[in-house]
Design a protein around this motif. Structure first.
Motif, PDB file in Angstrom:
ATOM      1  N   MET A   1       0.840  -1.192   0.000  1.00  0.00           N
ATOM      2  CA  MET A   1       0.000   0.000   0.000  1.00  0.00           C
ATOM      3  C   MET A   1       0.877   1.246   0.000  1.00  0.00           C
ATOM      4  N   LEU A   2       0.274   2.352  -0.399  1.00  0.00           N
ATOM      5  CA  LEU A   2       0.981   3.638  -0.438  1.00  0.00           C
ATOM      6  C   LEU A   2       0.901   4.273   0.952  1.00  0.00           C
ATOM      7  N   LEU A   3       2.055   4.439   1.577  1.00  0.00           N
ATOM      8  CA  LEU A   3       2.096   5.015   2.918  1.00  0.00           C
ATOM      9  C   LEU A   3       2.141   6.534   2.869  1.00  0.00           C
ATOM     10  N   GLU A   4       3.025   7.072   2.006  1.00  0.00           N
ATOM     11  CA  GLU A   4       3.207   8.523   1.941  1.00  0.00           C
ATOM     12  C   GLU A   4       3.404   8.950   0.491  1.00  0.00           C
ATOM     13  N   LEU A   5       2.887  10.122   0.163  1.00  0.00           N
ATOM     14  CA  LEU A   5       3.080  10.726  -1.145  1.00  0.00           C
ATOM     15  C   LEU A   5       3.607  12.141  -0.932  1.00  0.00           C
ATOM     16  N   THR A  69       4.618   0.001   1.199  1.00  0.00           N
ATOM     17  CA  THR A  69       4.980  -1.251   1.846  1.00  0.00           C
ATOM     18  C   THR A  69       5.357  -2.241   0.743  1.00  0.00           C
ATOM     19  N   VAL A  70       6.214  -3.181   1.054  1.00  0.00           N
ATOM     20  CA  VAL A  70       6.683  -4.145   0.054  1.00  0.00           C
ATOM     21  C   VAL A  70       5.724  -5.333   0.027  1.00  0.00           C
ATOM     22  N   PRO A  71       5.031  -5.550  -1.081  1.00  0.00           N
ATOM     23  CA  PRO A  71       4.100  -6.688  -1.147  1.00  0.00           C
ATOM     24  C   PRO A  71       4.843  -8.009  -1.180  1.00  0.00           C
ATOM     25  N   ALA A  72       4.220  -9.039  -0.655  1.00  0.00           N
ATOM     26  CA  ALA A  72       4.829 -10.368  -0.645  1.00  0.00           C
ATOM     27  C   ALA A  72       5.088 -10.837  -2.075  1.00  0.00           C
ATOM     28  N   GLY A  73       6.262 -11.413  -2.290  1.00  0.00           N
ATOM     29  CA  GLY A  73       6.576 -11.994  -3.587  1.00  0.00           C
ATOM     30  C   GLY A  73       7.129 -11.029  -4.612  1.00  0.00           C
ATOM     31  N   VAL A  91      13.688  -5.428   3.644  1.00  0.00           N
ATOM     32  CA  VAL A  91      13.187  -4.080   3.923  1.00  0.00           C
ATOM     33  C   VAL A  91      11.668  -4.111   4.001  1.00  0.00           C
ATOM     34  N   GLU A  92      11.114  -3.173   4.731  1.00  0.00           N
ATOM     35  CA  GLU A  92       9.665  -3.106   4.887  1.00  0.00           C
ATOM     36  C   GLU A  92       9.043  -2.059   3.982  1.00  0.00           C
ATOM     37  N   ALA A 461      -1.917  -3.518  -4.590  1.00  0.00           N
ATOM     38  CA  ALA A 461      -2.544  -3.353  -3.276  1.00  0.00           C
ATOM     39  C   ALA A 461      -3.191  -1.990  -3.131  1.00  0.00           C
ATOM     40  N   THR A 462      -2.877  -1.058  -4.043  1.00  0.00           N
ATOM     41  CA  THR A 462      -3.453   0.289  -4.000  1.00  0.00           C
ATOM     42  C   THR A 462      -4.146   0.577  -5.320  1.00  0.00           C
TER      43      THR A 462
END
Length: 563
Positions: A1-5, A69-73, A91-92, A461-462
């Protein structure tokens, strides 16, 4: 997901930072206030082309940055193989950025390192799905349409597709292996001769790290006999009596000291320890002098042995130059040559084995592809009906929609089918591919309907919707908002809207406000995160009233309470 823009010097926005919620994020503002600037900022993160004069007047460059955030895979995605070193597993957060100069030149960044716009897009489209008036519309991509259909068909279809992908990959690997083996069979005798020569050369040399080190040491000694003789001779003479030095050596002087100390012991027992140490040192010096004389006697120039050592070391150097630069690499090359030799010797049986495995893998891939096609054809009818029902609730009840599954003529990682979503927005209009016929608002609504119907659809995810509510109002607008909120339960949703019915359902609300910069006439837009009080005032504005209008405030409060 997008945390910050983060946005700097982009069109009307001098500086803005949005911290987003994981659910439904709403962006509102007056027409022309700059909402589309944020849409353009997101599009730049997807590798989109910048507009003309996109840099704010007076600034040198515009900058957009998104923290995800880093999506799985993601790091294991085969289509991102060239970027693996920039997609670390530990990394997260993942940072995408884009810089545009006033001259129109652009630079893209991934984790702070420069990448091409295409590489940024490859990553960005796996994080963001944009539906609206911008270039990067995931829905118009054939692969995305196929993913939605397969998700609608269910988990069994998704598992079947995974098995097909693995089977196809195995069949292709076997095909390449077979082609390589057949090519080598055509040059079998030549290759065998070459392999035998290289194996024999290495085996006869019998290289080892220990021998190479010993040879280096021996060469150094043989090439320096005169220097070594001079050093050892001078050292020995310094220890022994030597007329050339014009004085007694250290041994004679220490012997004299030891005698004097021993003679004085009767007068003072305190000299016992120094006398004992002097005697011990005298013994050590005589032993050292003898060792040096023995060493001197062993030093002989041996040009023949030096030549043998040099030749042996040259053989080592030649082998290392040919096979990897180290003795270990030479030995590994010999092992590979033996393996290749054995493979060529047994090439006939190996070819038959690979041909049999390839035939089995190809048959399995064809069987799975046929099963995928059959499921898609069945599911396409059901998905079209479900989407049509969803569109009716989104004020597109008269639109025609169908899912066309056609053969591609070749295999891809998802099967042998091409999937095209076809739309007829209005009665009497000929249906056409969604990618050609849908407006931004229609595309957004069709996508919302599809994602609602195919709730298990994979992808970014976004999801960003721009103009999803274009031309809508009243109860239909509320339905759109409810569907957006429901979608936001499974993924992050960002919606740019002008309807209060939609805005009231957001988990987080941002308002874009345009005004003149203090002390200058240039227009400037600012992005504000709204609290409850500011949100009520914004809903009043969207309802066409002033925030002091009691009826409008009651309506706004009602919308928020109903949310």
């Amino acid at each position: 997901m997008l945390l910050e823009l983060r946005v700097q010097n982009l069109l009307l926005i001098e500086s803005a930072e949005l911290v987003l919620d994981r659910a439904l994020n709403v962006i509102t503002g007056e027409t022309g206030a700059g909402k589309t600037v944020l849409a353009h900022a997101l599009d730049l993160l997807l590798g989109g082309k910048p507009r003309r004069a996109v840099v704010r007047p007076g600034a040198d460059e515009a900058y957009v940055e998104g923290v995800f955030t880093v999506p799985a895979g993601l790091a294991d995605d085969p289509e991102l193989a060239d970027l693996q070193e920039r997609l670390p597993l530990d990394v997260e957060e993942l940072v995408l950025a884009r810089r545009v100069t006033a001259a129109g030149r652009t630079r893209a960044y991934l984790q702070g390192r420069s990448v091409t716009a295409a590489e940024l897009a490859a990553v960005g489209t796996r994080l963001l799905a944009f539906f609206g008036q911008h270039e990067h519309r995931r829905l118009v991509l054939a692969s995305a349409q196929l993913e939605i259909l397969d998700a609608y068909c269910g988990e069994e279809q998704l598992a079947r597709r995974e098995r097909f992908r693995d089977t196809l990959a195995r069949a292709r690997a076997l095909g390449r292996e077979l082609e390589d083996l057949r090519e080598r069979l055509g040059m079998r005798d030549r290759d065998l001769d070459l392999l035998e020569f290289e194996i024999q050369e290495i085996e006869e040399a019998g290289p080892s790290d220990d021998e190479e080190a010993a040879l280096d040491a021996e060469r150094s000694r043989l090439a320096s006999v005169e220097t070594l003789r001079e050093a050892a001779g001078i050292a020995a003479a310094a220890l022994e009596a030597d007329s050339e030095l014009g004085a007694d050596g250290a041994t004679a002087q220490l012997a004299r000291a030891e005698r004097e100390l021993s003679r004085a012991l009767d007068r003072d027992p305190a000299l016992a320890s120094p006398a004992e140490r002097a005697a011990s040192l005298l013994y050590e010096l005589r032993d050292l002098a003898g060792e040096l004389r023995t060493y001197l006697a062993s030093l002989e120039a041996d040009p023949e042995r030096l030549a043998e050592v040099e030749a042996r070391l040259e053989l080592y150097a030649r082998l290392k130059r040919k096979h990897g630069g180290s003795v270990a690499a030479v030995l590994e090359h010999a092992d590979r040559c033996r393996s290749d030799r054995d493979r060529l010797v047994n090439a006939g049986a190996e070819t038959a084995r690979i041909e049999s495995e390839l035939e089995q893998a190809t048959a399995e891939a064809e069987r799975l592809a046929a099963a995928l096609t059959a499921a898609r054809q069945r599911g396409g009818t059901g998905l079209a009906e479900a989407v049509h029902a969803e569109l009716a609730e989104l004020a597109m009840e008269e639109a025609g929609f169908e899912v066309r599954v056609t053969p591609r003529g070749d295999f891809t990682g998802t099967g042998a089918d091409a999937v095209e979503l076809v739309l007829a927005p209005n009665p009497g209009m000929a249906p056409g591919p969604l990618r050609e016929i849908a407006s931004g608002g229609e595309l957004s609504r069709v996508m919302l309907a599809l994602m609602t119907a195919a709730t298990g659809a994979r992808g970014a995810a976004t999801v960003i919707f721009d103009e999803v509510d274009a031309g809508l109002g009243g109860a239909t607008a509320r339905v759109v908002g409810e569907k957006l909120r429901a979608l936001a339960e499974t993924r992050q949703v960002i919606c740019i809207t002008h309807l209060p019915q939609v805005a009231s359902l957001g988990a987080r609300h941002f308002r874009v406000v345009k005004g003149a910069r203090r002390g200058a006439g240039a227009a400037q837009a600012e992005v504000e995160r709204l609290g409850r009080r500011e949100l009520v005032a914004e809903l009043c504005r969207m309802l066409g009233a002033d925030s002091g209008d009691l009826a409008a405030r009651r309506h706004a409060e009602t919308l928020l309470e109903a949310a």
